[in-house]
Design an enzyme around this catalytic site. Structure first.
Site, PDB file in Angstrom:
ATOM      1  N   SER A   1       0.760  -1.267  -0.056  1.00 62.69           N
ATOM      2  CA  SER A   1       0.229   0.019  -0.030  1.00 62.69           C
ATOM      3  C   SER A   1       0.916   1.103   0.026  1.00 62.69           C
ATOM      4  O   SER A   1       1.638   1.359   0.832  1.00 62.69           O
ATOM      5  CB  SER A   1      -0.807  -0.008   1.271  1.00 62.69           C
TER       6      SER A   1
ATOM      7  N   HIS B   1      -3.843   0.083  -4.616  1.00 58.39           N
ATOM      8  CA  HIS B   1      -3.179  -1.106  -5.000  1.00 58.39           C
ATOM      9  C   HIS B   1      -3.245  -1.389  -6.333  1.00 58.39           C
ATOM     10  O   HIS B   1      -3.185  -2.614  -6.889  1.00 58.39           O
ATOM     11  CB  HIS B   1      -4.074  -2.235  -4.211  1.00 58.39           C
TER      12      HIS B   1
ATOM     13  N   HIS C   1      -5.936  -9.072  -1.403  1.00 52.22           N
ATOM     14  CA  HIS C   1      -5.815  -9.408   0.001  1.00 52.22           C
ATOM     15  C   HIS C   1      -6.755 -10.380   0.353  1.00 52.22           C
ATOM     16  O   HIS C   1      -7.793 -10.218  -0.346  1.00 52.22           O
ATOM     17  CB  HIS C   1      -6.090  -7.928   0.971  1.00 52.22           C
TER      18      HIS C   1
ATOM     19  N   TYR D   1      -9.032 -10.098   2.799  1.00 52.18           N
ATOM     20  CA  TYR D   1     -10.257  -9.338   2.827  1.00 52.18           C
ATOM     21  C   TYR D   1     -11.176  -9.253   1.577  1.00 52.18           C
ATOM     22  O   TYR D   1     -12.337  -8.755   1.628  1.00 52.18           O
ATOM     23  CB  TYR D   1     -10.110  -7.952   3.752  1.00 52.18           C
ATOM     24  N   GLU D   2     -10.567  -9.042   0.313  1.00 53.01           N
ATOM     25  CA  GLU D   2     -11.318  -8.921  -0.743  1.00 53.01           C
ATOM     26  C   GLU D   2     -12.074 -10.245  -1.195  1.00 53.01           C
ATOM     27  O   GLU D   2     -12.756 -10.273  -2.221  1.00 53.01           O
ATOM     28  CB  GLU D   2     -10.222  -8.584  -1.880  1.00 53.01           C
TER      29      GLU D   2
ATOM     30  N   ALA E   1       2.475  -1.920   4.565  1.00 49.44           N
ATOM     31  CA  ALA E   1       2.119  -0.925   5.444  1.00 49.44           C
ATOM     32  C   ALA E   1       1.496  -1.596   6.877  1.00 49.44           C
ATOM     33  O   ALA E   1       0.839  -2.630   6.622  1.00 49.44           O
ATOM     34  CB  ALA E   1       1.270   0.084   4.861  1.00 49.44           C
TER      35      ALA E   1
ATOM     36  N   MET F   1      -2.174  -6.634   7.037  1.00 43.98           N
ATOM     37  CA  MET F   1      -3.407  -7.556   6.497  1.00 43.98           C
ATOM     38  C   MET F   1      -2.538  -8.195   5.299  1.00 43.98           C
ATOM     39  O   MET F   1      -3.157  -8.459   4.265  1.00 43.98           O
ATOM     40  CB  MET F   1      -4.324  -6.760   6.065  1.00 43.98           C
ATOM     41  N   SER F   2      -1.124  -8.384   5.481  1.00 43.02           N
ATOM     42  CA  SER F   2      -0.569  -9.084   4.124  1.00 43.02           C
ATOM     43  C   SER F   2       0.606  -9.799   4.489  1.00 43.02           C
ATOM     44  O   SER F   2       0.917  -9.927   5.869  1.00 43.02           O
ATOM     45  CB  SER F   2      -0.347  -8.016   3.065  1.00 43.02           C
TER      46      SER F   2
ATOM     47  N   ASN G   1       1.191   3.956  11.680  1.00 42.47           N
ATOM     48  CA  ASN G   1       0.389   4.322  12.647  1.00 42.47           C
ATOM     49  C   ASN G   1       0.623   3.588  14.033  1.00 42.47           C
ATOM     50  O   ASN G   1       1.454   2.478  13.703  1.00 42.47           O
ATOM     51  CB  ASN G   1      -1.114   4.021  12.605  1.00 42.47           C
TER      52      ASN G   1
ATOM     53  N   HIS H   1      -7.847   4.478   6.550  1.00 41.83           N
ATOM     54  CA  HIS H   1      -7.208   3.817   5.226  1.00 41.83           C
ATOM     55  C   HIS H   1      -6.285   5.026   4.597  1.00 41.83           C
ATOM     56  O   HIS H   1      -5.006   4.812   4.178  1.00 41.83           O
ATOM     57  CB  HIS H   1      -7.952   3.155   4.464  1.00 41.83           C
TER      58      HIS H   1
HETATM   59  N1  HPA Z   1      -3.885  -2.763  11.890  1.00 39.30           N
HETATM   60  C1  HPA Z   1      -3.870  -3.399  10.886  1.00 39.30           C
HETATM   61  N2  HPA Z   1      -3.487  -3.447   9.659  1.00 39.30           N
HETATM   62  C2  HPA Z   1      -2.692  -2.101   9.304  1.00 39.30           C
HETATM   63  C3  HPA Z   1      -2.531  -1.290  10.513  1.00 39.30           C
HETATM   64  C4  HPA Z   1      -3.237  -1.430  11.682  1.00 39.30           C
HETATM   65  O1  HPA Z   1      -3.050  -0.738  12.799  1.00 39.30           O
HETATM   66  N3  HPA Z   1      -1.924  -0.244   9.850  1.00 39.30           N
HETATM   67  C5  HPA Z   1      -1.712  -0.562   8.494  1.00 39.30           C
HETATM   68  N4  HPA Z   1      -2.248  -1.873   8.137  1.00 39.30           N
END
Ligand code: HPA
Length: 283
Positions: A32, A63, A85, A87-88, A115, A213-214, A237, A249
């Site tokens: 990402s 993406h 991903h 989740y898709e 990320a 998530m990857s 973050n 996001h």
């Molecule tokens: N949690 C899950 N996935 C993420 C995060 C997070 O804080 N930041 C970037 N992808």
């Protein structure tokens, strides 16, 4: 077309378009908001995923999917720019087809980027983390189903999934460039919902330093084929159970974009390292 047929079909198509790949080609997976890394690749030839039937097509903003062949600091690279991903709605096996194809084309070292949220309270948003180990919390595994014996063993070892020599090389290069890099354990969750405070606390207590998530399922597919792995997270973050900031996001992509400049410098320096050739020799 089943998974095995798709693997051979996609590999053949890419070979027809690009020719045989050069020895020492480095594989990259760019996550990402990491387009500054893709921009650092010169002489690039792009193949949109949409022109490669059989590859899963990504659907999420940020993406945009294509395969980029070119040079990074003079080294040939094959970069998956954008990934799909879980989740898709993709299975782990389908989501990992592109990584398997890189291995099938002859890439022997793969750098996976992403990320991620920082779970370690000492890690700051906007810094990089080298992945030393991982935890698979997706409940899925790309190797589920009949084993593809021509790719790797039924029960691949994961005791040394992330190559210590590549981590050491990346640390030396980061120090030389004056970039601060953390090292830590990455946990993959399925998403797309972000974590509750209780979940964040649980993942931290498990020993994870960063969450996303990857990456982990891709690492499993790559290690199955015996690829050497380096993983770099852009910490976008802080994910703290007792002072949770809302995570957007857009915010994740924005911080990833800024941190990606550092990632691009680090990867360019790594690609220029003669020592990488030692690491690129088949294990
Ligand atoms: N949690 C899950 N996935 C993420 C995060 C997070 O804080 N930041 C970037 N992808």
């Amino acid at each position: 077309m089943n998974h095995h047929e798709a693997f051979h079909h996609v590999s053949r198509l890419i070979r027809e378009k690009l020719g045989n790949i050069q020895a020492g080609t480095l594989g990259l997976v760019l996550g990402s908001g990491l387009s500054p890394v893709a921009d650092a690749i010169s002489g690039a030839e792009d193949i949109p995923y949409s022109e490669i039937p059989g590859l899963p097509q990504s659907t999420v903003a940020g993406h945009g999917g294509f395969l980029r062949a070119g040079k990074l600091s003079g080294r040939p690279v094959l970069a998956l720019c954008g990934r799909v991903h879980l989740y898709e709605g993709f299975s782990a096996r389908d989501a990992c087809l592109p990584v398997r194809v890189l291995g099938g084309l002859g890439v022997s070292t793969l750098v996976i980027t992403n990320a991620a949220g920082a779970l370690n309270p000492l890690f700051d948003a906007g810094s990089l983390m080298l992945i030393t180990d991982h935890i698979n919390m997706t409940g899925q595994n790309p190797l589920t189903g009949p084993n593809l014996d021509d790719l790797g063993p039924r029960f691949p070892d994961m005791g040394r999934a992330w190559c210590p020599e590549l981590i050491a090389l990346a640390r030396r290069q980061a120090m030389r460039l004056g970039l601060a890099v953390e090292r830590g354990v990455y946990v993959q969750v399925p998403g797309p919902s972000l974590e509750t405070p209780a979940e964040t606390r649980a993942y931290r207590q498990m020993g994870a330093d960063a969450i996303g998530m990857s990456t982990v399922i891709e690492a499993i597919a790559a290690r199955h084929m015996g690829l050497r792995l380096l993983g770099i997270s852009c910490l976008t973050n802080k994910n703290m159970p007792d002072c949770m900031d809302e995570i957007s996001h857009e915010g994740v992509l924005e911080t990833a974009g800024r941190t990606a400049e550092q990632m691009a410098r680090l990867l360019s320096a790594l690609a220029a390292c003669p020592e990488l050739d030692t690491a690129l020799r088949p294990a």
